[in-house]
Design a protein around this motif. Structure first.
Motif, mmCIF file in Angstrom:
data_model
loop_
_atom_site.group_PDB
_atom_site.id
_atom_site.type_symbol
_atom_site.label_atom_id
_atom_site.label_comp_id
_atom_site.label_asym_id
_atom_site.label_seq_id
_atom_site.Cartn_x
_atom_site.Cartn_y
_atom_site.Cartn_z
ATOM 1 N N UNK A 5 46.091 40.976 46.732
ATOM 2 C CA UNK A 5 46.473 42.044 45.815
ATOM 3 C C UNK A 5 45.332 43.049 45.749
ATOM 4 N N UNK A 6 45.691 44.311 45.647
ATOM 5 C CA UNK A 6 44.726 45.387 45.464
ATOM 6 C C UNK A 6 44.629 45.693 43.970
ATOM 7 N N UNK A 18 42.818 50.765 35.499
ATOM 8 C CA UNK A 18 42.178 50.525 36.794
ATOM 9 C C UNK A 18 40.867 49.762 36.614
ATOM 10 N N UNK A 19 40.107 50.144 35.604
ATOM 11 C CA UNK A 19 38.838 49.477 35.334
ATOM 12 C C UNK A 19 39.051 47.994 35.042
ATOM 13 N N UNK A 20 40.046 47.668 34.230
ATOM 14 C CA UNK A 20 40.343 46.278 33.900
ATOM 15 C C UNK A 20 40.816 45.512 35.144
ATOM 16 N N UNK A 21 41.591 46.160 35.996
ATOM 17 C CA UNK A 21 42.064 45.528 37.227
ATOM 18 C C UNK A 21 40.884 45.144 38.113
ATOM 19 N N UNK A 22 39.911 46.033 38.249
ATOM 20 C CA UNK A 22 38.727 45.726 39.050
ATOM 21 C C UNK A 22 37.933 44.574 38.423
ATOM 22 N N UNK A 23 37.849 44.540 37.097
ATOM 23 C CA UNK A 23 37.129 43.464 36.420
ATOM 24 C C UNK A 23 37.808 42.111 36.674
ATOM 25 N N UNK A 24 39.138 42.091 36.616
ATOM 26 C CA UNK A 24 39.893 40.871 36.898
ATOM 27 C C UNK A 24 39.620 40.405 38.319
ATOM 28 N N UNK A 25 39.652 41.342 39.263
ATOM 29 C CA UNK A 25 39.406 41.007 40.667
ATOM 30 C C UNK A 25 37.992 40.462 40.846
ATOM 31 N N UNK A 26 37.004 41.105 40.223
ATOM 32 C CA UNK A 26 35.618 40.625 40.335
ATOM 33 C C UNK A 26 35.480 39.208 39.783
ATOM 34 N N UNK A 41 35.774 42.086 48.854
ATOM 35 C CA UNK A 41 35.490 42.915 47.697
ATOM 36 C C UNK A 41 36.627 43.915 47.483
ATOM 37 N N UNK A 42 37.088 44.025 46.249
ATOM 38 C CA UNK A 42 38.136 44.989 45.921
ATOM 39 C C UNK A 42 39.544 44.471 46.143
ATOM 40 N N UNK A 43 39.665 43.213 46.569
ATOM 41 C CA UNK A 43 40.978 42.590 46.746
ATOM 42 C C UNK A 43 40.880 41.163 46.234
ATOM 43 N N UNK A 44 42.024 40.628 45.811
ATOM 44 C CA UNK A 44 42.024 39.258 45.308
ATOM 45 C C UNK A 44 43.140 38.476 45.992
#
Length: 61
Positions: A5-6, A18-26, A41-44
Motif C-alpha cells: 500500500x502507498x 497524508x501526514x498520518x498515513x506516512x506515520x502509520x507506514x513508518x 520506505x514509503x510503502x507498507x
C-alpha cells in the motif's frame, strides 16, 4: 491487487491525512524491521497493514 500500500492507499482506507498515513507506514515498517524483514520506505506490506488495522489476524490470511 498490489502487494504494498502507498500513502494514498492508507489515506483512502483509513480516512486520515497524508501526514498520518506516512506515520502509520513508518510505524508498521519499524515493526517489520524489528521482525527481521526488509522494508520499502514509503510503502507498507498489505498483509501487515491488514493484520494490524483491519483485524483479520494471521489465521484469516
Amino acid at each position: 491487487m498490489a502487494e504494498f500500500y502507498t500513502p494514498a492507499d492508507v489515506q483512502r482506507i483509513m480516512k486520515v491525512s497524508e501526514q498520518k498515513a506516512y506515520r502509520i507506514i513508518r510505524d508498521l515498517n519499524a515493526e517489520m524491521k524489528q521482525e527481521g524483514y526488509m522494508v520499502i520506505q514509503g510503502k507498507v506490506n498489505r498483509n501487515k497493514f491488514n493484520e494490524r488495522f483491519i483485524y483479520q489476524g494471521k489465521s484469516a490470511m
